[in-house]
Design a protein around this motif. Structure first.
Motif, PDB file in Angstrom:
ATOM      1  N   GLU A  91       0.846  -1.190   0.000  1.00  0.00           N
ATOM      2  CA  GLU A  91       0.000   0.000   0.000  1.00  0.00           C
ATOM      3  C   GLU A  91       0.882   1.241   0.000  1.00  0.00           C
ATOM      4  O   GLU A  91       2.033   1.209   0.407  1.00  0.00           O
ATOM      5  N   THR A  92       0.311   2.314  -0.498  1.00  0.00           N
ATOM      6  CA  THR A  92       1.013   3.590  -0.571  1.00  0.00           C
ATOM      7  C   THR A  92      -0.016   4.707  -0.503  1.00  0.00           C
ATOM      8  O   THR A  92      -1.223   4.444  -0.441  1.00  0.00           O
ATOM      9  N   THR A  93       0.449   5.941  -0.528  1.00  0.00           N
ATOM     10  CA  THR A  93      -0.435   7.112  -0.489  1.00  0.00           C
ATOM     11  C   THR A  93      -0.125   8.000  -1.685  1.00  0.00           C
ATOM     12  O   THR A  93       1.039   8.168  -2.048  1.00  0.00           O
ATOM     13  N   THR A  94      -1.159   8.553  -2.278  1.00  0.00           N
ATOM     14  CA  THR A  94      -0.952   9.454  -3.414  1.00  0.00           C
ATOM     15  C   THR A  94      -0.386  10.793  -2.925  1.00  0.00           C
ATOM     16  O   THR A  94      -0.610  11.199  -1.792  1.00  0.00           O
ATOM     17  N   THR A  95       0.317  11.465  -3.835  1.00  0.00           N
ATOM     18  CA  THR A  95       0.881  12.788  -3.532  1.00  0.00           C
ATOM     19  C   THR A  95      -0.161  13.866  -3.838  1.00  0.00           C
ATOM     20  O   THR A  95      -1.280  13.565  -4.249  1.00  0.00           O
ATOM     21  N   ALA A  96       0.241  15.113  -3.700  1.00  0.00           N
ATOM     22  CA  ALA A  96      -0.641  16.242  -4.025  1.00  0.00           C
ATOM     23  C   ALA A  96      -1.014  16.251  -5.499  1.00  0.00           C
ATOM     24  O   ALA A  96      -2.037  16.817  -5.883  1.00  0.00           O
ATOM     25  N   LYS A  97      -0.203  15.616  -6.323  1.00  0.00           N
ATOM     26  CA  LYS A  97      -0.495  15.535  -7.758  1.00  0.00           C
ATOM     27  C   LYS A  97      -1.170  14.217  -8.131  1.00  0.00           C
ATOM     28  O   LYS A  97      -1.344  13.913  -9.297  1.00  0.00           O
ATOM     29  N   GLY A  98      -1.521  13.410  -7.139  1.00  0.00           N
ATOM     30  CA  GLY A  98      -2.200  12.143  -7.393  1.00  0.00           C
ATOM     31  C   GLY A  98      -1.278  11.003  -7.771  1.00  0.00           C
ATOM     32  O   GLY A  98      -1.739   9.924  -8.135  1.00  0.00           O
ATOM     33  N   VAL A  99       0.021  11.201  -7.667  1.00  0.00           N
ATOM     34  CA  VAL A  99       0.992  10.177  -8.063  1.00  0.00           C
ATOM     35  C   VAL A  99       1.121   9.137  -6.949  1.00  0.00           C
ATOM     36  O   VAL A  99       1.194   9.470  -5.772  1.00  0.00           O
ATOM     37  N   PHE A 100       1.163   7.856  -7.344  1.00  0.00           N
ATOM     38  CA  PHE A 100       1.397   6.775  -6.386  1.00  0.00           C
ATOM     39  C   PHE A 100       2.570   5.928  -6.875  1.00  0.00           C
ATOM     40  O   PHE A 100       2.871   5.883  -8.056  1.00  0.00           O
ATOM     41  N   LYS A 101       3.224   5.269  -5.912  1.00  0.00           N
ATOM     42  CA  LYS A 101       4.391   4.451  -6.250  1.00  0.00           C
ATOM     43  C   LYS A 101       4.509   3.305  -5.250  1.00  0.00           C
ATOM     44  O   LYS A 101       4.598   3.523  -4.046  1.00  0.00           O
ATOM     45  N   PHE A 102       4.488   2.081  -5.788  1.00  0.00           N
ATOM     46  CA  PHE A 102       4.750   0.886  -4.987  1.00  0.00           C
ATOM     47  C   PHE A 102       6.189   0.464  -5.274  1.00  0.00           C
ATOM     48  O   PHE A 102       6.604   0.443  -6.430  1.00  0.00           O
ATOM     49  N   MET A 103       6.922   0.105  -4.233  1.00  0.00           N
ATOM     50  CA  MET A 103       8.279  -0.379  -4.429  1.00  0.00           C
ATOM     51  C   MET A 103       8.514  -1.517  -3.444  1.00  0.00           C
ATOM     52  O   MET A 103       8.898  -1.311  -2.299  1.00  0.00           O
ATOM     53  N   ASP A 104       8.251  -2.738  -3.918  1.00  0.00           N
ATOM     54  CA  ASP A 104       8.367  -3.935  -3.093  1.00  0.00           C
ATOM     55  C   ASP A 104       8.825  -5.091  -3.963  1.00  0.00           C
ATOM     56  O   ASP A 104       8.834  -5.000  -5.183  1.00  0.00           O
ATOM     57  N   TYR A 105       9.152  -6.198  -3.302  1.00  0.00           N
ATOM     58  CA  TYR A 105       9.431  -7.432  -4.033  1.00  0.00           C
ATOM     59  C   TYR A 105       8.085  -7.975  -4.493  1.00  0.00           C
ATOM     60  O   TYR A 105       7.251  -8.377  -3.684  1.00  0.00           O
ATOM     61  N   ILE A 106       7.852  -7.926  -5.801  1.00  0.00           N
ATOM     62  CA  ILE A 106       6.567  -8.345  -6.364  1.00  0.00           C
ATOM     63  C   ILE A 106       6.853  -9.337  -7.484  1.00  0.00           C
ATOM     64  O   ILE A 106       7.572  -9.022  -8.428  1.00  0.00           O
ATOM     65  N   GLU A 107       6.311 -10.535  -7.369  1.00  0.00           N
ATOM     66  CA  GLU A 107       6.523 -11.565  -8.389  1.00  0.00           C
ATOM     67  C   GLU A 107       5.674 -11.277  -9.619  1.00  0.00           C
ATOM     68  O   GLU A 107       4.715 -10.522  -9.563  1.00  0.00           O
ATOM     69  N   ASN A 108       6.023 -11.923 -10.720  1.00  0.00           N
ATOM     70  CA  ASN A 108       5.220 -11.811 -11.940  1.00  0.00           C
ATOM     71  C   ASN A 108       3.803 -12.278 -11.669  1.00  0.00           C
ATOM     72  O   ASN A 108       3.586 -13.179 -10.861  1.00  0.00           O
ATOM     73  N   GLY A 109       2.861 -11.685 -12.376  1.00  0.00           N
ATOM     74  CA  GLY A 109       1.482 -12.140 -12.243  1.00  0.00           C
ATOM     75  C   GLY A 109       0.489 -11.007 -12.418  1.00  0.00           C
ATOM     76  O   GLY A 109       0.839  -9.874 -12.746  1.00  0.00           O
ATOM     77  N   ASP A 110      -0.767 -11.349 -12.174  1.00  0.00           N
ATOM     78  CA  ASP A 110      -1.864 -10.393 -12.296  1.00  0.00           C
ATOM     79  C   ASP A 110      -2.137  -9.761 -10.943  1.00  0.00           C
ATOM     80  O   ASP A 110      -2.165 -10.453  -9.912  1.00  0.00           O
ATOM     81  N   TYR A 111      -2.362  -8.456 -10.954  1.00  0.00           N
ATOM     82  CA  TYR A 111      -2.598  -7.702  -9.727  1.00  0.00           C
ATOM     83  C   TYR A 111      -3.735  -6.713  -9.931  1.00  0.00           C
ATOM     84  O   TYR A 111      -4.099  -6.396 -11.054  1.00  0.00           O
TER      85      TYR A 111
END
Length: 145
Positions: A91-111
């Motif tokens: 999970e993450t939070t959007t910025t004042a410009k609505g931008v979000f960024k996830f940075m985790d170990y994430i395996e291939n697949g559908d999300y």
């Protein structure tokens, strides 16, 4: 006599090194074929000798923007990443410009990327097959009352 002992010690060290060599291959999938050739795979198949080390697993970056239906940014709201089983991965939070960024170990697949507040909600399905996904637009619409 001393040379004999030195040679014996060198042989012991040599065989100890050989016996401690560890051959390993990919324990998890490679992202894209081009990532493997660019040495960007999760684990690389190789031979390691003392000390036995494994490559560090690499984080995947998923970034985008959450936009409301009136084309204004969805500011300072929580955004969640769920795997195909519905388990929250990040999970993450959007910025004042609505931008979000996830940075985790994430395996291939559908999300599923999903956001929800008392008045707004939105979701988008994505497929992870690399280390960096960007330009994702999460359309956020008013909740039906």
């Amino acid at each position: 006599m001393i040379i004999h002992r030195i040679l014996m010690l060198m042989m012991i060290v040599f065989f100890a090194t050989l016996s401690s060599c560890y051959i390993y291959g990919p324990e998890t999938e490679n992202k894209r074929a081009s990532d493997y050739f660019n040495k960007k795979s999760y684990e690389g198949g190789s031979v390691l000798c003392v000390p036995v080390l494994k490559a560090k697993k690499r984080n995947t970056i998923i970034e985008g923007i959450a936009i409301k239906d009136d084309y204004t940014p969805f500011k300072f709201e929580n955004v969640f990443l769920f795997d195909a089983n519905g388990t929250k991965v990040s999970e993450t939070t959007t910025t004042a410009k609505g931008v979000f960024k996830f940075m985790d170990y994430i395996e291939n697949g559908d999300y599923l990327i999903k956001t929800e507040s008392s008045r707004w909600s939105g979701e988008i399905h994505i497929k992870v097959d690399g280390y960096h996904l960007d330009k994702i637009t999460l359309d956020v619409k008013p909740n039906k009352e």
